[in-house]
Design a protein around this motif. Structure first.
Motif, PDB file in Angstrom:
ATOM      1  N   MET A   1     -47.450 -18.795 -59.528  1.00  0.00           N
ATOM      2  CA  MET A   1     -46.115 -19.348 -59.277  1.00  0.00           C
ATOM      3  C   MET A   1     -45.419 -18.671 -58.082  1.00  0.00           C
ATOM      4  O   MET A   1     -44.912 -19.361 -57.213  1.00  0.00           O
ATOM      5  CB  MET A   1     -45.251 -19.231 -60.535  1.00  0.00           C
ATOM      6  CG  MET A   1     -45.681 -20.175 -61.660  1.00  0.00           C
ATOM      7  SD  MET A   1     -45.202 -21.878 -61.383  1.00  0.00           S
ATOM      8  CE  MET A   1     -43.423 -21.710 -61.557  1.00  0.00           C
ATOM      9  N   TRP A   9     -45.808 -25.676 -59.236  1.00  0.00           N
ATOM     10  CA  TRP A   9     -47.207 -26.073 -59.145  1.00  0.00           C
ATOM     11  C   TRP A   9     -47.361 -27.488 -58.638  1.00  0.00           C
ATOM     12  O   TRP A   9     -48.264 -27.792 -57.844  1.00  0.00           O
ATOM     13  CB  TRP A   9     -47.882 -25.934 -60.518  1.00  0.00           C
ATOM     14  CG  TRP A   9     -48.207 -24.508 -60.855  1.00  0.00           C
ATOM     15  CD1 TRP A   9     -47.472 -23.644 -61.597  1.00  0.00           C
ATOM     16  CD2 TRP A   9     -49.386 -23.817 -60.457  1.00  0.00           C
ATOM     17  NE1 TRP A   9     -48.088 -22.435 -61.691  1.00  0.00           N
ATOM     18  CE2 TRP A   9     -49.289 -22.500 -60.994  1.00  0.00           C
ATOM     19  CE3 TRP A   9     -50.521 -24.158 -59.689  1.00  0.00           C
ATOM     20  CZ2 TRP A   9     -50.272 -21.541 -60.800  1.00  0.00           C
ATOM     21  CZ3 TRP A   9     -51.504 -23.197 -59.507  1.00  0.00           C
ATOM     22  CH2 TRP A   9     -51.370 -21.903 -60.047  1.00  0.00           C
ATOM     23  N   ARG A  10     -46.522 -28.378 -59.075  1.00  0.00           N
ATOM     24  CA  ARG A  10     -46.676 -29.788 -58.700  1.00  0.00           C
ATOM     25  C   ARG A  10     -46.501 -29.996 -57.187  1.00  0.00           C
ATOM     26  O   ARG A  10     -47.217 -30.798 -56.587  1.00  0.00           O
ATOM     27  CB  ARG A  10     -45.660 -30.641 -59.449  1.00  0.00           C
ATOM     28  CG  ARG A  10     -45.922 -30.722 -60.957  1.00  0.00           C
ATOM     29  CD  ARG A  10     -44.913 -31.623 -61.614  1.00  0.00           C
ATOM     30  NE  ARG A  10     -44.967 -32.973 -61.035  1.00  0.00           N
ATOM     31  CZ  ARG A  10     -44.089 -33.926 -61.323  1.00  0.00           C
ATOM     32  NH1 ARG A  10     -43.069 -33.667 -62.146  1.00  0.00           N
ATOM     33  NH2 ARG A  10     -44.202 -35.120 -60.789  1.00  0.00           N
ATOM     34  N   LEU A  13     -48.940 -26.480 -55.176  1.00  0.00           N
ATOM     35  CA  LEU A  13     -50.403 -26.447 -55.153  1.00  0.00           C
ATOM     36  C   LEU A  13     -51.000 -27.442 -54.160  1.00  0.00           C
ATOM     37  O   LEU A  13     -51.877 -27.061 -53.361  1.00  0.00           O
ATOM     38  CB  LEU A  13     -50.953 -26.706 -56.566  1.00  0.00           C
ATOM     39  CG  LEU A  13     -52.481 -26.635 -56.699  1.00  0.00           C
ATOM     40  CD1 LEU A  13     -52.996 -25.261 -56.267  1.00  0.00           C
ATOM     41  CD2 LEU A  13     -52.905 -26.944 -58.130  1.00  0.00           C
TER      42      LEU A  13
END
Length: 741
Positions: A1, A9-10, A13
């Protein structure tokens, strides 16, 4: 994180993975943003300098015209209209050019409605005017952007966007150290936004945004650092999420929108902190900032961006501006290289081959011999390999080759010199790999080329028009030069004739000087003789005066003697009278005596006769004495007049002596004057010789000028032919006639 720095993350990443896949492109991305920033900054600098040059040329033309009249009138109105209209047509980004007088009144403008406008102290334009005339010699000022209702009324110039926001070019008009007004050029501020945006050729069309902001106010101190100075995605829906600032941009911290203009209404702040977002803040602090790595920084749209920021100062602008060239991190690194496409394709086939090979081996195990199992598996792998190659060729190689051929055909058409520069590639029709990036850069190159060709076309047309005017002017000037040459030749002939006359006059003056010197010498001798004679005459006059005085005394003594004679004659008259009386008495007594007294009577008679004769003689002497006395009186009067005349003669002799002395002095003065005249004639002759030499040089220069004009006419025709040929070359390309950036 933490590695995604708040992106989650959405969001984090996928962005991190894209950046990792394209890590080797980071240097190219940095170069791209560096190039975009430097190109746009140079473009702004050169554009500003170009428009200053337009106004400087117009100012010089007006300066020559204003010598006769400081304001346009019926006599020169057409000339003013022509000059302003000519500059306006060459400088298409100006929506208006106008002239202010010393009282800040518009005395001329390309917009008739604006003529006669008085600007009061509270007008925004006055901040720029005051800055321009703060120093005695005046100074140029690029003022703005600021809101000006006249800009909206006048209308747009070269930008499809238009509002009140204005940039004003101010050129001071100063004569003999006195501020006389200002020549101003109005540019709608959206023109500047178009200069740096160049939407049609943007490398990052979905998110790329170049915008200006205030870095350090110098004149407009009411504008805070970080405030927008150019239109930034105000009306066009080209944000990543299809938003714009006019309708509002949605963020996690609220909606960001503007009412009328992006300029001055928005400050580029981080919506989460309320502070200037890092790109703008670091650019202001360091003067330059480049950030192209993950995770970028968040702009007011709550989207991670990267890019280059730079600060700069435009010519004659008292404020320091900043410019950001940004793109969304996701768009910049969304590319998937062509090397990744076959790798991914082959990875799938290899995985499938492994699975199918394992399954086939499992099925064949124990049912056939090892030799047959090996042969079957080998044949299966060979067949699958052939299918994999065919699939790779069909789905990867052919597609890549097809897209490369599209690029090749597009580039070839334009490279042949007869291309259609109005066409653009569709980056979305290409795969998300190097071919898409290449299509973007090809579009960018074509857009730049079209802009250059449009500029060349406009410039060549302007050059051709100016060249024709130059040819006409050269022809007229050549004729005037020929006439001047004829006049110079006539002048030289006249000067030569004058030189001959001056030489003759100088010689005559020299001879006159010698003659005057001879006359002066002779006159000096004659004056000396005359002065000597005058002295002698003066002496004689003195002697005459003495003689006259002596004679006058003698005559007076003679008159006195004549008076004495008259007295004696009176005595004689008395004696004669007594004698006559006695003779009469004697005659009476002799008559009385008788005979005895007869002799005595005779004597008495003779005495009486003698007395009568004496009386007669006395009377005659009286007459003579009277005449003598009268003559003596006349002589006395004459002597007195002679004495006066002799006195006047003495005065005349003295005056004559003075005159002769003055005559000698005057002759010296005349000689001196003649000497000065001769010296002056020699100087005139020397100057005339210099003039003759200079005139010959002028004649030679005029002839050289004529030859130069002939060369200019020849060169002008050659340049005109070259310009026409250039227009012919440019005409081979299809161009968008609308001005594009």
């Amino acid at each position: 994180m933490p590695m995604f720095k708040g992106l989650g993350w959405r969001k984090g990443l996928p962005l991190w993975w894209s950046c990792r896949l394209n890590a080797d492109l980071e240097e190219d991305v940095a170069d791209s943003f560096e190039g975009i920033a430097d190109t746009r900054m140079d473009l702004l600098q050169s554009w500003t300098a170009e428009y200053w040059d337009h106004l400087d040329r117009l100012s010089g033309q007006l300066s020559a015209m204003r010598r006769g009249s400081s304001i346009p009138s019926g006599d020169n109105q057409a000339a003013w209209e022509h000059l302003f209209a000519g500059t306006r047509s060459r400088a298409a980004d100006f929506s208006e050019i106008f002239l202010l007088n010393a009282n800040d009144k518009v005395i001329f403008s390309t917009c008739e409605q604006h003529r006669g406008q008085d600007y009061c102290e509270g007008a925004l334009i006055m901040d720029g005017i005051r800055y321009s005339r703060e120093i005695a010699e005046g100074r140029k000022c690029l003022f703005g952007p600021y809101r000006d209702p006249w800009t909206l009324t006048i209308g747009p110039s070269s930008s499809s966007f238009h509002d009140q926001m204005t940039l004003l070019f101010i050129v001071p008009v100063v004569e003999d150290g006195v501020w006389c007004g200002a020549l101003c050029g109005r540019v709608p501020n959206d023109v500047v936004g178009d200069l740096i945006q160049r939407e049609s050729g943007h490398v990052y069309p979905d998110s790329g945004d170049n915008y200006l902001f205030m870095a350090k106010p110098g004149l407009q101190t009411h504008i805070a650092p970080g405030t927008a100075l150019s239109r930034s995605r105000f009306e066009d829906r080209t944000f990543t999420h299809g938003e714009n600032l006019k309708d509002g941009v949605t963020t996690d911290w609220g909606t960001v929108s503007v009412k009328e203009h992006t300029e001055l209404e928005i400050i580029f702040t981080d919506p989460a902190t309320g502070q200037l977002h890092p790109g703008v803040a670091r650019t202001i602090r360091n003067g330059s900032n480049l950030f192209v790595g993950f995770p970028g920084y968040s702009d007011y749209r709550h989207i991670p961006v990267i890019g280059k920021g730079v600060t700069f100062q435009l010519p004659h602008c008292p404020d320091l501006w900043g410019m950001m060239c940004e793109g969304d991190l996701e768009e910049v690194y969304r590319i998937r290289s062509m090397k990744w496409t076959p790798f991914r394709h082959l990875l799938g086939w290899v995985t499938m081959l492994g699975v199918l090979g394992g399954a086939l081996g499992y099925l064949l195990a124990g049912h056939v011999g090892k030799l047959h199992e090996a042969l079957i598996i080998g044949a299966f792998n060979l067949l699958m390999g052939l299918v994999m190659i065919a699939s790779l060729h069909t789905k990867v190689s052919n597609r890549v080759v097809h897209q490369l051929r599209r690029l090749n055909r597009f580039i070839r058409i334009n490279a042949e010199g007869k291309g259609d520069l109005t066409q653009r590639l569709e980056p979305a029709s290409f795969d998300n790999n190097e071919t898409r990036e290449l299509s973007k850069w090809v579009n960018n190159m074509i857009d730049s080329l079209e802009g250059i060709m449009l500029q060349v076309k406009l410039a060549s047309a302007d050059v051709l028009s100016s060249q024709r005017l130059l040819s006409d002017s050269t022809f007229a000037t050549a004729g005037a030069t020929e006439r001047v040459s004829g006049k110079v030749s006539d002048m030289l002939l006249s000067i030569r004739s004058q030189l001959q006359d001056i030489d003759i006059a100088k010689n005559v003056a020299g001879e006159m000087r010698e003659t005057l010197r001879m006359l002066e010498n002779k006159a000096s001798e004659q004056i000396g003789i005359a002065q000597g004679e005058l002295v002698r005459i003066g002496d004689k006059m003195v002697q005459i005066s003495d003689k006259v005085a002596h004679t006058h005394g003698t005559i007076e003594a003679f008159m006195q003697t004549a008076n004495e004679i008259r007295n004696v004659l009176h005595v004689i008259e008395e004696i004669s009278a007594q004698t006559q009386l006695l003779a009469l008495n004697a005659s009476i007594e002799a008559a009385r005596v008788g005979e005895q007294g007869r002799g005595f009577a005779v004597v008495a008679a003779e005495i009486r006769k003698l007395a009568d004769l004496t009386r007669q003689s006395t009377e005659e002497v009286h007459g003579i004495v009277r005449n003598i006395y009268r003559s003596a009186q006349d002589a006395t009067t004459t002597m007195a007049e002679g004495t006066r005349v002799v006195g006047e003669g003495n005065e005349l002799v003295a005056a004559a002596s003075d005159i002769l002395r003055s005559a000698g002095a005057d002759e010296s003065l005349k000689t001196q004057i003649i000497d000065e005249v001769v010296i002056l004639m020699e100087k005139i002759a020397s100057v005339s010789k210099d003039n003759r030499s200079i005139s010959k040089e002028v004649e030679s220069n005029v002839r050289e000028l004529q030859a130069g004009f002939m060369n200019v006419r020849h060169t002008s025709g050659h340049v005109e032919a070259i310009t026409a040929f250039l227009q012919q070359l440019v005409g081979q390309f299809q161009l968008t006639e609308k001005r594009r950036r």
